[in-house]
Motif scaffolding. Structure first.
Motif, PDB file in Angstrom:
ATOM      1  N   ASP A 234       0.825  -1.200   0.000  1.00 29.48           N
ATOM      2  CA  ASP A 234       0.000   0.000   0.000  1.00 29.48           C
ATOM      3  C   ASP A 234       0.865   1.258   0.000  1.00 29.48           C
ATOM      4  N   LYS A 235       0.185   2.396  -0.114  1.00 32.41           N
ATOM      5  CA  LYS A 235       0.864   3.681   0.003  1.00 32.41           C
ATOM      6  C   LYS A 235       0.254   4.447   1.164  1.00 32.41           C
ATOM      7  N   VAL A 236       1.088   5.199   1.867  1.00 25.38           N
ATOM      8  CA  VAL A 236       0.625   5.923   3.041  1.00 25.38           C
ATOM      9  C   VAL A 236       1.205   7.332   3.034  1.00 25.38           C
ATOM     10  N   GLY A 237       0.409   8.291   3.487  1.00 27.03           N
ATOM     11  CA  GLY A 237       0.859   9.666   3.646  1.00 27.03           C
ATOM     12  C   GLY A 237       0.499  10.143   5.044  1.00 27.03           C
ATOM     13  N   LEU A 238       1.135  11.219   5.481  1.00 26.97           N
ATOM     14  CA  LEU A 238       0.935  11.693   6.855  1.00 26.97           C
ATOM     15  C   LEU A 238       0.722  13.196   6.882  1.00 26.97           C
ATOM     16  N   ILE A 239      -0.368  13.619   7.505  1.00 29.60           N
ATOM     17  CA  ILE A 239      -0.701  15.031   7.689  1.00 29.60           C
ATOM     18  C   ILE A 239      -0.851  15.292   9.176  1.00 29.60           C
ATOM     19  N   VAL A 240      -0.306  16.405   9.649  1.00 28.10           N
ATOM     20  CA  VAL A 240      -0.509  16.821  11.035  1.00 28.10           C
ATOM     21  C   VAL A 240      -1.350  18.088  11.034  1.00 28.10           C
ATOM     22  N   PHE A 241      -2.173  18.220  12.049  1.00 28.60           N
ATOM     23  CA  PHE A 241      -3.030  19.404  12.097  1.00 28.60           C
ATOM     24  C   PHE A 241      -3.325  19.803  13.524  1.00 28.60           C
ATOM     25  N   ALA A 242      -3.550  21.087  13.692  1.00 26.35           N
ATOM     26  CA  ALA A 242      -4.076  21.669  14.934  1.00 26.35           C
ATOM     27  C   ALA A 242      -5.008  22.788  14.465  1.00 26.35           C
ATOM     28  N   GLY A 243      -4.564  24.061  14.582  1.00 28.28           N
ATOM     29  CA  GLY A 243      -5.359  25.150  14.035  1.00 28.28           C
ATOM     30  C   GLY A 243      -5.220  25.265  12.535  1.00 28.28           C
ATOM     31  N   ASP A 244      -4.236  24.582  11.975  1.00 22.67           N
ATOM     32  CA  ASP A 244      -4.019  24.495  10.530  1.00 22.67           C
ATOM     33  C   ASP A 244      -3.484  23.106  10.231  1.00 22.67           C
ATOM     34  N   ALA A 245      -3.380  22.761   8.956  1.00 22.92           N
ATOM     35  CA  ALA A 245      -2.952  21.420   8.566  1.00 22.92           C
ATOM     36  C   ALA A 245      -1.728  21.504   7.677  1.00 22.92           C
ATOM     37  N   TYR A 246      -0.785  20.571   7.874  1.00 25.50           N
ATOM     38  CA  TYR A 246       0.453  20.543   7.101  1.00 25.50           C
ATOM     39  C   TYR A 246       0.771  19.110   6.690  1.00 25.50           C
ATOM     40  N   THR A 247       1.337  18.975   5.501  1.00 24.80           N
ATOM     41  CA  THR A 247       1.777  17.665   5.039  1.00 24.80           C
ATOM     42  C   THR A 247       3.115  17.332   5.702  1.00 24.80           C
ATOM     43  N   GLN A 248       3.137  16.274   6.472  1.00 23.31           N
ATOM     44  CA  GLN A 248       4.364  15.821   7.108  1.00 23.31           C
ATOM     45  C   GLN A 248       5.122  14.861   6.201  1.00 23.31           C
ATOM     46  N   LEU A 249       4.393  14.002   5.485  1.00 18.61           N
ATOM     47  CA  LEU A 249       5.008  13.044   4.566  1.00 18.61           C
ATOM     48  C   LEU A 249       4.074  12.835   3.383  1.00 18.61           C
ATOM     49  N   PRO A 250       4.512  13.196   2.154  1.00 20.13           N
ATOM     50  CA  PRO A 250       3.689  12.923   0.966  1.00 20.13           C
ATOM     51  C   PRO A 250       3.452  11.427   0.816  1.00 20.13           C
ATOM     52  N   ILE A 251       2.402  11.070   0.123  1.00 17.78           N
ATOM     53  CA  ILE A 251       2.032   9.658   0.012  1.00 17.78           C
ATOM     54  C   ILE A 251       3.163   8.853  -0.619  1.00 17.78           C
ATOM     55  N   THR A 252       3.499   7.735   0.012  1.00 19.03           N
ATOM     56  CA  THR A 252       4.673   6.967  -0.384  1.00 19.03           C
ATOM     57  C   THR A 252       4.496   5.508   0.013  1.00 19.03           C
ATOM     58  N   SER A 253       5.311   4.644  -0.579  1.00 24.62           N
ATOM     59  CA  SER A 253       5.359   3.238  -0.174  1.00 24.62           C
ATOM     60  C   SER A 253       6.577   2.980   0.700  1.00 24.62           C
ATOM     61  N   ASP A 254       7.283   4.040   1.078  1.00 21.72           N
ATOM     62  CA  ASP A 254       8.466   3.931   1.939  1.00 21.72           C
ATOM     63  C   ASP A 254       8.009   3.952   3.399  1.00 21.72           C
TER      64      ASP A 254
ATOM     65  N   THR B 261      -8.259  22.912  16.419  1.00 19.72           N
ATOM     66  CA  THR B 261      -8.454  21.569  15.866  1.00 19.72           C
ATOM     67  C   THR B 261      -9.214  21.689  14.560  1.00 19.72           C
ATOM     68  N   ALA B 262      -8.500  21.995  13.496  1.00 20.46           N
ATOM     69  CA  ALA B 262      -9.109  22.231  12.188  1.00 20.46           C
ATOM     70  C   ALA B 262      -9.200  20.919  11.421  1.00 20.46           C
ATOM     71  N   ILE B 263     -10.165  20.081  11.782  1.00 25.97           N
ATOM     72  CA  ILE B 263     -10.316  18.783  11.133  1.00 25.97           C
ATOM     73  C   ILE B 263     -10.691  18.959   9.665  1.00 25.97           C
ATOM     74  N   GLY B 264     -11.532  19.925   9.374  1.00 20.83           N
ATOM     75  CA  GLY B 264     -11.961  20.159   7.989  1.00 20.83           C
ATOM     76  C   GLY B 264     -10.791  20.478   7.074  1.00 20.83           C
TER      77      GLY B 264
ATOM     78  N   GLU C  14     -12.216  17.878  19.323  1.00 19.70           N
ATOM     79  CA  GLU C  14     -12.612  19.172  19.871  1.00 19.70           C
ATOM     80  C   GLU C  14     -12.472  20.219  18.770  1.00 19.70           C
ATOM     81  N   ASN C  15     -13.359  20.141  17.784  1.00 16.84           N
ATOM     82  CA  ASN C  15     -13.252  20.972  16.591  1.00 16.84           C
ATOM     83  C   ASN C  15     -13.840  22.360  16.845  1.00 16.84           C
ATOM     84  N   HIS C  16     -13.039  23.389  16.590  1.00 16.25           N
ATOM     85  CA  HIS C  16     -13.494  24.763  16.822  1.00 16.25           C
ATOM     86  C   HIS C  16     -13.276  25.642  15.593  1.00 16.25           C
ATOM     87  N   GLU C  17     -12.806  25.059  14.487  1.00 16.25           N
ATOM     88  CA  GLU C  17     -12.291  25.893  13.412  1.00 16.25           C
ATOM     89  C   GLU C  17     -13.144  25.909  12.145  1.00 16.25           C
TER      90      GLU C  17
END
Length: 340
Positions: free
Chosen positions: A129-149, A170-173, A200-203
């Motif tokens: 499979d391929k997996v990517g990682l995003i972190v978020f709080a008040g905003d969202a950022y790509t931590q790792l683009p989608i990869t098979s590594d 907590t900007a889930i959207g 605890e979404n407030h954004e």
């Protein structure tokens, strides 16, 4: 790309320090035994042609040859050709909440640490499979683009902390919107967004974004982490130093399970409540296995060339030097004293 085809043989290198220890011990024993028969300097004068340094040089050359031979046995190889291969798999984007509330310890060792442990085990169970990682709080950022590594995925996962996102909240959207744009253009592979949060979404309107993802064929699963009873938020890992509001009251963060269920329902996914057991991981793994696998392209080194030839020449030269270096002094050099 460089690799050893049989890296298990590199453990033979552990022999080298053992042999050095035996060598130095034997030198020590010889000197001690020589001292029993008289003054070492007088005894040395009885054999003026015996070199003091050549035995050590010969041993060094032998050890160097041994090290290189072990590398040869491990079969060093160099990747010679990059090939695009197709494997059956799915695409998953993980959106991990890193807001301060994730430091609460109603889930041991903390909400965030529990989430990272769970994701690490999930990544271990992924195959093609391929997996990517995003972190978020008040905003969202790509931590790792989608990869098979998966090695890189686990490495990036281990470094995650609330300090990575300067804007709290907590900007889930926003995390879901960013995840939707992070998949590959491949339309045949099943795609899923796994949101791990205390919800605890407030954004923003996370439910609406989940609906948009579902309309694009992207499933949104939500793992609610925390307890509905809530817990205080420690500052700096210190349970005695707790986060307080402007009135000086201790802030209690609670899991918003209902919002998590609403997001999952809108995203045609499932809601899983994470606790101190492994039930959430089992449920999540089962859900991933239900996804339809399709051909996923990845680039790999398909051919490797053996690289032992150069090392073999080095071994041959070292052994020849060892043969031609005799224990007695060189006739041209024995009269030279560099320290006089």
């Amino acid at each position: 790309m460089f690799r050893f085809a049989q890296p298990q043989y590199l453990y033979l290198l552990l022999i080298v320090p053992l042999m050095w220890a035996i060598y130095f011990y034997s030198v020590y024993r010889n000197r001690k035994n020589m001292a029993k028969y008289g003054n070492p300097q007088i005894l040395q004068s009885l054999a003026p042609d015996v070199s003091k340094y050549k035995p050590g040089t010969k041993f060094f050359l032998q050890q160097l040859a041994l090290i290189v031979m072990i590398f040869i046995i491990a079969r060093p190889q160099m990747g010679a050709k990059i090939e695009t291969v197709k494997k059956q798999g799915v695409e998953i984007i993980i959106a991990l909440d890193v807001s301060n509330s994730m430091l609460a310890r109603d889930i041991a060792p903390s909400r965030l640490d529990k989430a990272k442990q769970m994701l690490s085990k999930l990544i271990d169970q992924l195959d093609n499979d391929k997996v990517g990682l995003i972190v978020f709080a008040g905003d969202a950022y790509t931590q790792l683009p989608i990869t098979s590594d998966f090695v890189s995925a686990k490495m990036f996962l281990s470094t995650i902390s609330p300090d990575m996102v300067p804007t709290q909240g907590t900007a889930i959207g926003r995390a879901i919107a960013l995840a939707m744009n992070s998949f590959t253009p491949d339309q045949s592979a099943d795609k899923a967004i796994i949101v791990i949060t205390d919800a605890e979404n407030h954004e923003d309107d996370a439910v609406q974004m989940a609906k948009e993802a579902a309309q694009k064929g992207i499933m949104v699963d939500v793992i609610g982490i925390g307890s509905e009873q809530g817990a205080p938020i420690p500052i700096g890992g210190n349970d005695t130093n707790l986060r307080k509001d402007n009135q000086g009251n201790v802030v209690i963060t609670k899991l918003n399970a209902q919002l998590g269920r609403d997001i999952a329902k809108a995203g045609d996914g499932i809601y899983i409540s994470a606790d101190n057991t492994g039930s959430a991981l089992r449920a999540l793994t089962a859900e991933v296995k239900k996804m339809k696998k399709s051909d996923i392209e990845s680039k790999v080194y398909s051919e490797y060339d053996e690289q032992f030839q150069g090392l073999a020449w080095i071994v041959l030269i070292l052994l020849l030097l060892d043969i031609f270096i005799l224990d007695r002094k060189n006739k041209l050099m024995k009269k030279v004293n560099f320290f006089s």
